[in-house]
Design an enzyme around this catalytic site. Structure first.
Site, PDB file in Angstrom:
ATOM      1  N   GLN A   1     -10.583  30.846  28.800  1.00  0.00           N
ATOM      2  CA  GLN A   1     -11.595  30.648  29.854  1.00  0.00           C
ATOM      3  C   GLN A   1     -12.935  31.270  29.488  1.00  0.00           C
ATOM      4  O   GLN A   1     -13.959  30.923  30.086  1.00  0.00           O
ATOM      5  CB  GLN A   1     -11.118  31.256  31.179  1.00  0.00           C
ATOM      6  CG  GLN A   1      -9.926  30.546  31.793  1.00  0.00           C
ATOM      7  CD  GLN A   1      -9.545  31.173  33.117  1.00  0.00           C
ATOM      8  OE1 GLN A   1      -8.771  32.114  33.143  1.00  0.00           O
ATOM      9  NE2 GLN A   1     -10.109  30.668  34.205  1.00  0.00           N
TER      10      GLN A   1
ATOM     11  N   CYS B   1      -9.063  28.520  40.752  1.00  0.00           N
ATOM     12  CA  CYS B   1      -9.237  28.958  39.361  1.00  0.00           C
ATOM     13  C   CYS B   1     -10.728  29.112  39.095  1.00  0.00           C
ATOM     14  O   CYS B   1     -11.523  28.252  39.498  1.00  0.00           O
ATOM     15  CB  CYS B   1      -8.638  27.910  38.421  1.00  0.00           C
ATOM     16  SG  CYS B   1      -8.837  28.291  36.668  1.00  0.00           S
ATOM     17  N   LEU B   2     -11.096  30.180  38.403  1.00  0.00           N
ATOM     18  CA  LEU B   2     -12.512  30.392  38.083  1.00  0.00           C
ATOM     19  C   LEU B   2     -13.064  29.272  37.201  1.00  0.00           C
ATOM     20  O   LEU B   2     -14.272  29.042  37.182  1.00  0.00           O
ATOM     21  CB  LEU B   2     -12.690  31.745  37.380  1.00  0.00           C
ATOM     22  CG  LEU B   2     -12.410  32.976  38.265  1.00  0.00           C
ATOM     23  CD1 LEU B   2     -12.363  34.235  37.409  1.00  0.00           C
ATOM     24  CD2 LEU B   2     -13.449  33.101  39.362  1.00  0.00           C
TER      25      LEU B   2
ATOM     26  N   HIS C   1       0.136  30.957  36.447  1.00  0.00           N
ATOM     27  CA  HIS C   1      -1.198  30.347  36.375  1.00  0.00           C
ATOM     28  C   HIS C   1      -1.938  30.822  35.117  1.00  0.00           C
ATOM     29  O   HIS C   1      -2.505  30.001  34.382  1.00  0.00           O
ATOM     30  CB  HIS C   1      -1.995  30.710  37.646  1.00  0.00           C
ATOM     31  CG  HIS C   1      -3.392  30.192  37.648  1.00  0.00           C
ATOM     32  ND1 HIS C   1      -3.826  29.217  38.524  1.00  0.00           N
ATOM     33  CD2 HIS C   1      -4.471  30.502  36.869  1.00  0.00           C
ATOM     34  CE1 HIS C   1      -5.102  28.961  38.267  1.00  0.00           C
ATOM     35  NE2 HIS C   1      -5.522  29.727  37.280  1.00  0.00           N
ATOM     36  N   GLU C   2      -1.928  32.135  34.872  1.00  0.00           N
ATOM     37  CA  GLU C   2      -2.673  32.661  33.712  1.00  0.00           C
ATOM     38  C   GLU C   2      -2.054  32.200  32.395  1.00  0.00           C
ATOM     39  O   GLU C   2      -2.777  31.831  31.461  1.00  0.00           O
ATOM     40  CB  GLU C   2      -2.756  34.190  33.764  1.00  0.00           C
ATOM     41  CG  GLU C   2      -3.548  34.736  34.938  1.00  0.00           C
ATOM     42  CD  GLU C   2      -4.877  34.050  35.154  1.00  0.00           C
ATOM     43  OE1 GLU C   2      -5.555  33.694  34.171  1.00  0.00           O
ATOM     44  OE2 GLU C   2      -5.257  33.851  36.325  1.00  0.00           O
TER      45      GLU C   2
ATOM     46  N   HIS D   1      -2.930  28.725  31.203  1.00  0.00           N
ATOM     47  CA  HIS D   1      -4.219  28.581  30.506  1.00  0.00           C
ATOM     48  C   HIS D   1      -4.036  28.646  28.979  1.00  0.00           C
ATOM     49  O   HIS D   1      -4.773  28.014  28.236  1.00  0.00           O
ATOM     50  CB  HIS D   1      -5.187  29.698  30.921  1.00  0.00           C
ATOM     51  CG  HIS D   1      -5.902  29.426  32.209  1.00  0.00           C
ATOM     52  ND1 HIS D   1      -6.761  28.372  32.376  1.00  0.00           N
ATOM     53  CD2 HIS D   1      -5.914  30.093  33.386  1.00  0.00           C
ATOM     54  CE1 HIS D   1      -7.261  28.394  33.603  1.00  0.00           C
ATOM     55  NE2 HIS D   1      -6.760  29.434  34.246  1.00  0.00           N
TER      56      HIS D   1
ATOM     57  N   GLY E   1      -6.925  37.057  37.806  1.00  0.00           N
ATOM     58  CA  GLY E   1      -6.535  37.030  36.403  1.00  0.00           C
ATOM     59  C   GLY E   1      -7.587  36.254  35.636  1.00  0.00           C
ATOM     60  O   GLY E   1      -8.434  35.578  36.227  1.00  0.00           O
TER      61      GLY E   1
HETATM   62 NI    NI Z   1      -7.282  29.901  36.219  1.00  0.00          NI
END
Ligand code: NI
Length: 191
Positions: A54, A102-103, A144-145, A148, A49
């Site tokens: 981000q 997480c990226l 999680h998404e 953000h 995701g």
């Molecule tokens: Ni993330």
């Protein structure tokens, strides 16, 4: 379409509450092009995701897609879903312990508690209303998404900091045990 740079931990934009996208802004070609870029960036980085903040845009938009993901081999596939202005409502108090990365938090993983069952309400990228339920590991990805969009990162939810690990050490020490728990969740929920 373009692959956008992904912001990492410490960038203040990751820590703010993103704003709702009004319908007319969602329809605008620039917004649609941005959503294309968000999806392309997610695929390029092999994320399960990716949320708009981000990639530097503080709007309540995120994308989720799991297709035989090498970063998270235990995650069941989930078709590409774009959520605009999403609202998540837990369907029970039950939680499970998820191991997340997480990226925007390079080379770190850790254990967080996530609700097991959720109702998801959002707009799709065309502005149509979406309402569906998600369960198990997939519910973890959605939480999680959407976190953000409120400026929250998984590290904020790590309840036992001894669970933090690099990706290499997770492979060495944590992956087998977590994969077993993940299989049990998928067996129970099908997702
Ligand atoms: Ni993330």
């Amino acid at each position: 379409m373009a692959v956008l740079p992904i912001l990492t931990l410490g960038d203040p934009l990751l820590r703010q509450r993103s704003r709702e996208v009004p319908p007319e802004e969602l329809r605008a070609p620039e917004t649609q092009a941005f959503i294309d870029d968000l999806i392309e960036t997610m695929a390029h980085a092999r994320g399960a995701g990716l949320a708009a903040p981000q990639v530097g845009s503080a709007v309540r938009v995120c994308a989720i897609c799991v297709k035989d993901n090498p970063r998270y081999p235990y995650k069941p596939n989930w078709p590409l879903t774009v959520l605009v202005n999403p609202v998540l409502t837990p369907l029970s108090d039950e939680t499970f312990v998820n191991n997340e990365g997480c990226l925007s938090v390079p080379n770190l993983r850790g254990e967080v508690k996530r609700f097991t069952e959720l109702r998801v309400e959002a707009l799709d990228r065309q502005g149509n209303s979406l309402a569906f339920e998600v369960r198990g590991l997939t519910a973890g990805t959605f939480q999680h998404e959407c976190d953000h969009l409120d400026g929250k990162l998984f590290v904020d939810r790590v309840f036992d900091t001894t669970s933090l690990s690099t990706w290499a050490e997770f492979e060495r020490h944590g992956a087998a045990g977590f994969a077993e728990r993940a299989r049990a969740l998928v067996a129970r929920w099908g997702s």
